[in-house]
Enzyme design. Structure first.
Site, PDB file in Angstrom:
ATOM      1  CB  SER A  23      34.962  41.758  12.538  1.00 39.90           C
ATOM      2  OG  SER A  23      34.229  40.600  12.151  1.00 39.90           O
ATOM      3  CG  ASN A 110      22.336  39.566   9.527  1.00 39.82           C
ATOM      4  OD1 ASN A 110      23.556  39.536   9.373  1.00 39.82           O
ATOM      5  ND2 ASN A 110      21.499  39.901   8.557  1.00 39.82           N
ATOM      6  CB  THR A 155      29.934  75.364  46.704  1.00 35.41           C
ATOM      7  OG1 THR A 155      30.126  76.643  47.294  1.00 35.41           O
ATOM      8  CG2 THR A 155      29.070  74.505  47.623  1.00 35.41           C
ATOM      9  CG  HIS A 156      31.271  78.199  43.442  1.00 34.89           C
ATOM     10  ND1 HIS A 156      30.712  78.567  42.241  1.00 34.89           N
ATOM     11  CD2 HIS A 156      30.237  78.122  44.322  1.00 34.89           C
ATOM     12  CE1 HIS A 156      29.422  78.735  42.380  1.00 34.89           C
ATOM     13  NE2 HIS A 156      29.099  78.458  43.641  1.00 34.89           N
ATOM     14  CE  LYS A 283      56.012  66.280  40.878  1.00 36.48           C
ATOM     15  NZ  LYS A 283      55.899  66.502  39.425  1.00 36.48           N
ATOM     16  CG  ASN A 285      54.279  62.793  39.466  1.00 40.98           C
ATOM     17  OD1 ASN A 285      54.237  63.822  40.145  1.00 40.98           O
ATOM     18  ND2 ASN A 285      55.216  62.553  38.566  1.00 40.98           N
ATOM     19  CE1 TYR A 317      24.939  43.026  11.277  1.00 45.71           C
ATOM     20  CE2 TYR A 317      25.221  42.933   8.901  1.00 45.71           C
ATOM     21  CZ  TYR A 317      25.768  42.975  10.166  1.00 45.71           C
ATOM     22  OH  TYR A 317      27.127  42.955  10.332  1.00 45.71           O
ATOM     23  CD  GLN A 322      32.665  43.718  10.961  1.00 45.25           C
ATOM     24  OE1 GLN A 322      32.127  42.745  10.453  1.00 45.25           O
ATOM     25  NE2 GLN A 322      33.739  44.281  10.448  1.00 45.25           N
ATOM     26  CE  LYS A 325      30.776  41.810  16.459  1.00 45.51           C
ATOM     27  NZ  LYS A 325      30.051  42.871  15.742  1.00 45.51           N
TER      28      LYS A 325
HETATM   29  N1  ARG Z   1      31.032  40.447  11.541  1.00 44.53           N
HETATM   30  C1  ARG Z   1      29.659  40.798  11.397  1.00 44.53           C
HETATM   31  C2  ARG Z   1      29.214  41.713  12.544  1.00 44.53           C
HETATM   32  O1  ARG Z   1      29.905  41.799  13.474  1.00 44.53           O
HETATM   33  C3  ARG Z   1      28.842  39.566  11.411  1.00 44.53           C
HETATM   34  C4  ARG Z   1      27.577  39.683  10.665  1.00 44.53           C
HETATM   35  C5  ARG Z   1      27.799  39.829   9.239  1.00 44.53           C
HETATM   36  N2  ARG Z   1      26.566  39.672   8.551  1.00 44.53           N
HETATM   37  C6  ARG Z   1      26.509  39.898   7.260  1.00 44.53           C
HETATM   38  N3  ARG Z   1      25.363  39.698   6.707  1.00 44.53           N
HETATM   39  N4  ARG Z   1      27.534  40.301   6.576  1.00 44.53           N
HETATM   40  O2  ARG Z   1      28.185  42.348  12.498  1.00 44.53           O
END
Ligand code: ARG
Length: 463
Positions: A23, A110, A155-156, A283, A285, A317, A322, A325
């Protein structure tokens, strides 16, 4: 490659396994927060006599240099490590080889990753709210400029009743203001420390979770270590609020698209917030407004996609987490680029108030006022609705508007005199008969004050 594990393994990770699971490419943006977490943890180890005061101090210095070096472009965290936590470990080992091996005691990725993400969201989320407050303020300022402009409300998407342009713009303000509150609520709930939870069950080391939380500015510590490492509702909640905000922005974007079309002719974007065509020279836009309309799909996708990841995951966990993110970063990045562009478009759009007022002169939009006038004279609404319906049908058959019917017709069909009708059938008079929450001038003034206070409040919440 620095790993945070390995003792029990006889082989290095296969390149394709690592490529699939790593990651670092996206979580490296958490380096500041990860260093803050590790620093606070080192201080807790020192308080538990598991690290010398001086060692903890050196860890803090090295980690703050690390942050400065990355910021200044002197250090690249993009190695071949699994994630940002491993990349930070690599630098710490290089720069502080005697102390680094002691610093992770009692800390798991974690609890660490959840803490880092919560810290990141705290500041990034407030940035979103700040940009949103600017958009609300842009709409508020345009409303304040146009309190006297009458336009048809819809409305509508059919002309319905006269309103003030300010009243319409303020409607967007109030929806967006609730979005800002929703985001702040989500941020407040996210602001809790998972540290001290370790992998899932805490540690035997006697670390002071409250002190760690306080150092990182978390007002509370999550009470249950399993929950602390498993929970991602703080991400889901922010994404849900972001998706609703995206939907509101899409409705604003769509109105800009409609209003700037020749068919409506209510507004023209400034050149700075419009785009040309590569083929058709004439145009102009509304691309930014169209993309604001489109980004709702992306924001809904971020929220829905992440909820699908979370659904059915056993405690505590799992590596699935992961996947929190990218949608979160994407939603924040999307909003941070969209909100200023929308605010700029709103600030600089030119309203064609004459076109709006001409549209509002369509006497049909006063039919409801006429029916309510008859109610005021004692007629049951059902009968008044029918009577005015007949007036409308007559006017339509003669290609006229309501106020243009003859005195005789008005009195025959609805039992009203021409003088009465003239008094009722004026858009300006109609507006002020419709008090708060309607579009009367007193109501609009009150709304402007309410929104201005709320914007101050939202901006104060950022400090
Ligand atoms: N890259 C992992 C995440 O974003 C970090 C935690 C990984 N923990 C593990 N026990 N493999 O969640």
């Amino acid at each position: 490659m620095t790993k945070l594990w390995g003792g029990r393994f006889g082989e290095e990770p296969a390149p394709e396994a690592l490529a699939f699971t790593r990651s670092l490419s996206f979580d490296r943006r958490l380096y500041r927060e990860d260093c803050a977490v590790l620093t606070a943890h080192a201080h807790a180890l020192a308080r538990a006599d598991l690290l010398e005061e001086d060692e903890a101090r050196r860890v803090a210095i090295v980690l703050s240099r690390l942050v400065e070096d990355v910021e200044a472009g002197r250090l690249d965290l993009g190695g071949d490590e699994e994630d940002v936590h491993s990349a930070v470990e690599r630098v710490l080992l290089e720069r502080l080889p005697d102390v680094a091996p002691k610093v992770r005691a009692g800390l798991s990725r974690n609890d660490r990753v959840s803490a880092a993400l919560r810290l990141w969201l705290r500041s990034a989320g407030h940035g979103v709210v700040e940009a949103l407050a600017d958009l609300i303020d842009a709409l508020r300022a345009r409303a304040e400029e146009h309190t006297d402009v009458v336009m048809p409300g819809y409305t509508h998407l059919q002309r319905a009743q006269p309103v003030r342009l300010a009243h319409h713009l303020l409607a967007h303000c109030f929806a967006l203001e609730r979005d800002a509150r929703r985001l702040l609520d989500a941020l407040a709930r996210a602001d809790a420390s998972p540290l001290g939870s370790g992998a899932l069950a805490g540690s035997t080391l006697g670390l002071d979770a409250a002190g760690v939380a306080a150092e990182l500015g978390f007002p509370t510590v999550l009470a249950n270590s399993i929950d602390a490492v498993a929970a991602r509702d703080f991400v889901a909640e922010f994404l849900a609020a972001a998706a609703i905000l995206g939907v509101h922005c899409s409705r604003l974007g769509e109105e800009i698209v409609l209003w700037t079309s020749a068919e409506f002719g209510y507004a023209e974007l400034s050149d700075a917030f419009a785009t040309g065509s590569s083929l058709m020279p004439h145009k102009k836009n509304p691309d930014a407004a169209e993309l604001a309309r489109a980004k709702a799909g992306r924001l809904i996708g971020d929220a829905a996609g992440f909820l699908a990841v979370l659904k059915g995951l056993p405690l505590a966990y799992n590596r699935d987490l992961q996947e929190d993110k990218e949608p979160l970063f994407d939603a924040v990045d999307t909003l941070r680029s969209m909100l200023p562009a929308l605010a700029g478009a709103v600030r600089t759009i030119r309203f064609d108030v004459d076109a709006m007022e001409r549209a509002a002169e369509d006497g049909m939009v006063l039919a409801t006022d006429l029916a309510e006038y008859l109610v005021g004279k004692g007629m049951p609404f059902r009968d008044a609705h029918e009577a005015v319906g007949r007036v409308v049908a007559r006017a339509l058959s003669q290609e006229k508007s309501l106020p243009d019917l003859s005195t005789q017709e008005l009195s025959d069909l609805a039992g009203v005199t021409a003088e009465e009708v003239h008094e009722v059938l004026s858009a300006q008079a109609s507006l002020d008969r419709r008090a708060a929450p309607g579009p009367s001038s007193a109501s609009v003034k009150e709304q402007l004050e309410t929104i201005a206070r709320s914007i101050d409040d939202l901006r104060a919440a950022q400090r």
